[in-house]
Design a protein around this motif. Sequence first.
Motif, PDB file in Angstrom:
ATOM      1  N   ASP A 135       0.818  -1.206   0.000  1.00 10.71           N
ATOM      2  CA  ASP A 135       0.000   0.000   0.000  1.00 10.71           C
ATOM      3  C   ASP A 135       0.853   1.257   0.000  1.00 10.71           C
ATOM      4  O   ASP A 135       0.547   2.225  -0.679  1.00 10.71           O
ATOM      5  CB  ASP A 135      -0.926   0.005   1.226  1.00 10.71           C
ATOM      6  N   TYR A 136       1.957   1.241   0.773  1.00  4.22           N
ATOM      7  CA  TYR A 136       2.719   2.484   0.849  1.00  4.22           C
ATOM      8  C   TYR A 136       3.494   2.777  -0.422  1.00  4.22           C
ATOM      9  O   TYR A 136       3.867   3.916  -0.670  1.00  4.22           O
ATOM     10  CB  TYR A 136       3.632   2.527   2.078  1.00  4.22           C
ATOM     11  N   VAL A 192       2.088   2.136  -3.467  1.00  2.00           N
ATOM     12  CA  VAL A 192       1.028   2.747  -4.255  1.00  2.00           C
ATOM     13  C   VAL A 192       0.770   4.172  -3.753  1.00  2.00           C
ATOM     14  O   VAL A 192       0.595   5.115  -4.534  1.00  2.00           O
ATOM     15  CB  VAL A 192      -0.271   1.914  -4.165  1.00  2.00           C
ATOM     16  N   ALA A 193       0.802   4.332  -2.429  1.00  2.00           N
ATOM     17  CA  ALA A 193       0.582   5.657  -1.854  1.00  2.00           C
ATOM     18  C   ALA A 193       1.667   6.625  -2.318  1.00  2.00           C
ATOM     19  O   ALA A 193       1.379   7.780  -2.635  1.00  2.00           O
ATOM     20  CB  ALA A 193       0.561   5.572  -0.330  1.00  2.00           C
ATOM     21  N   HIS A 243      11.482   3.017  -1.197  1.00  2.00           N
ATOM     22  CA  HIS A 243      10.368   2.249  -0.645  1.00  2.00           C
ATOM     23  C   HIS A 243      10.520   0.761  -0.892  1.00  2.00           C
ATOM     24  O   HIS A 243      10.107  -0.043  -0.077  1.00  2.00           O
ATOM     25  CB  HIS A 243       9.042   2.750  -1.220  1.00  2.00           C
TER      26      HIS A 243
END
Lengths: 303, 322
Positions: free
Chosen positions: A186-187, A189-190, A205
């Motif tokens: 998720d992070y 994509v964030a 990341h």
Amino acid sequence: MTDQNVNVSGRLVVGRFRSARFISGRMASNKMLMVGGVIVAVFTLMAIFAPWIAPYDPLELHIKDRFSPPSASFWLGTDNLGRDILSRLIFGSRISFQVGAIAVSIAIAGGVLIGAVAGFVGGIIDDILMRIADALLAFPPLLLALGLVASIGPGLWTVSLAIGVVYIPRVARVMRGSVLVERKRDYVVAARVLGQSPWKILLFHIGPSTISPIIVVATIIFALAIIIEAALSFLGVGLVPPTPSWGIDLDVARHYLHRSIWMPLFPGIAISLAVLGLNLLGDGLRDYLDPRSYSTNAANTGS
Amino acid sequence: MLTVRDLSVEFTTDRGVVTAVDRVSFSVDKGEMLGIVGESGCGKSVLARSIIRILPMPPARIRAGQLTLDGTNLLDLSEREMQKLRGKAVTMIFQEPMTSLNPKFKVGYQIAEVFRKHFGLRSSEAIERSVEMLALVGIPDPEERAKSYPFQLSGGMRQRVIIAMALAGDPQLLLADEPTTALDVTIQAQILDLIREINERSGTSMILITHDLGVIAELVQRVIVMYAGQIVEMTTTENLFDRPLHPYTVGLRNSIPDIDSPVSKYDGPLNEIAGSVPALDDLPIGCYFQGRCPKRMQVCADRQPVLKEVSPGHHVRCWLND
Ligand SMILES: Nc1ncnc2c1ncn2[C@@H]1O[C@H](COP(=O)(O)OP(=O)(O)OP(=O)(O)O)[C@@H](O)[C@H]1O
Ligand SMILES: [Mg+2]
């Protein structure tokens, strides 16, 4: 109930988790880690300080003391030419660890680059790179390394290079796998929706999370490199005598099995012990650095 | 501000091409908060992700008659140009506050990244600004909190941090994909308050995706109801609750307890909509809702209704309103 309370209780959960299940689950891997670490550390120190530790020059011939069993002057005995076995073992660790270090560096450099590109770019590039990797992985590593060394000639550097190249696909696979897992996080994509550039995402990341699996695979390849160097030298295509390589010493010992049990015994033990230590270290690290222990940790801090 | 006309998203799967978003048209005005509701799998997330273009392509394919943000045609942009707009012109927040922050970096640093990226600020300045952002989203003791790692924060706190990150680039459009679903009820209310406050103060337009009609009632002015990739009803929040026209909307409406009236007051049965959403690769000819519709007619099985404006600003896709 405010956010702050949740936060405090979240911390408590971490504390409890660490003290009970967490630690006991890690005990076993810690033991492997410790034993493996100690063995590897001893060999590393031996390799670094060989000239100061070794009682004799590994090439020095003690003609009068050929085939001597372990004694006060030669702790592990001497070989067919009267060279001190202990000194050759100590300098042998230097050779083994040099080969291991060079081979691992090459395998990691190539594999990380290729795996990262394949996993991150995806599509047809990924398909092509991984098809090639799979094809190479289908060969036994020893055979590939043997072919490579046969074509580029013997010696410490060529042997290390050959072994390193042979293990590039294996590292690439591991790297690609963890990049694929990480890029779906998720992070990640964030970070994308916040406009971060692909390079930054890959470096900041995705990159850090791939370090643990790469360290683990590096340790294992280090062990395999030592075995393959010994095997190549044993087969007479690796390093050249009179280099104090464990593999060469084993090969020589083979011809004198009827005269001396010590000649094959000690290099054999050295190889087994070094490989055992590295594997223990690798397995211990795998458990210790397991990303799952990271995420269970994170999940348990929840509100 | 945002204009979407005939936007379709197709996925190429093992079992053929499926249309996850089917010729969707709508617009969002400056400062407006638009809601999108619908059951799981109706295409809400895919729609939002296609606007900000983070769908994996392939398998996804986006087509649109028009997709413009403030006059910029988003579909014409290269990935590089789009990357410049993300975070600045349009950004998105997700459902999972627990996993949407990188566990390895301090939250202040993560917010500062956005300032560095979009405004070229130096590190110290960027950190200062991120502390301001933390204060803005109602985090107490922001200076200290900026030095926390995500695991040291609760879910609600993390969602505040995520909102702070999203706002750092001062976007014109914020896509919020179920921003409160993963939070417990009290925290949900606080986060919704925060979102409302931000919308009012900064004039950021928002698309709020949810399957909670309660959230819709609280926050948004206009609602899109989606079913199997299509818009089946689009109207004001008031109309949605008082004069729902599509049987599916009526079903959704009846599946929640009446918000304004006490529970005791009998207001029709509290019903789940019977049946389930048809699979995207197995959609019927005619109206997609026919299999579950209590008011099904012959024509529903024969031909697909079109989305029609039955009164100003009230669009419905149903033969009943023909
Ligand atoms: N990468 C993909 N490949 C194939 N199909 C996909 C892909 N991503 C989404 N879909 C399909 O698109 C449809 C819409 O999914 P979407 O995630 O937009 O639903 P949603 O309305 O957001 O649901 P939820 O409320 O559960 O979040 C689903 O049927 C899903 O199977
Ligand atoms: Mg969704």
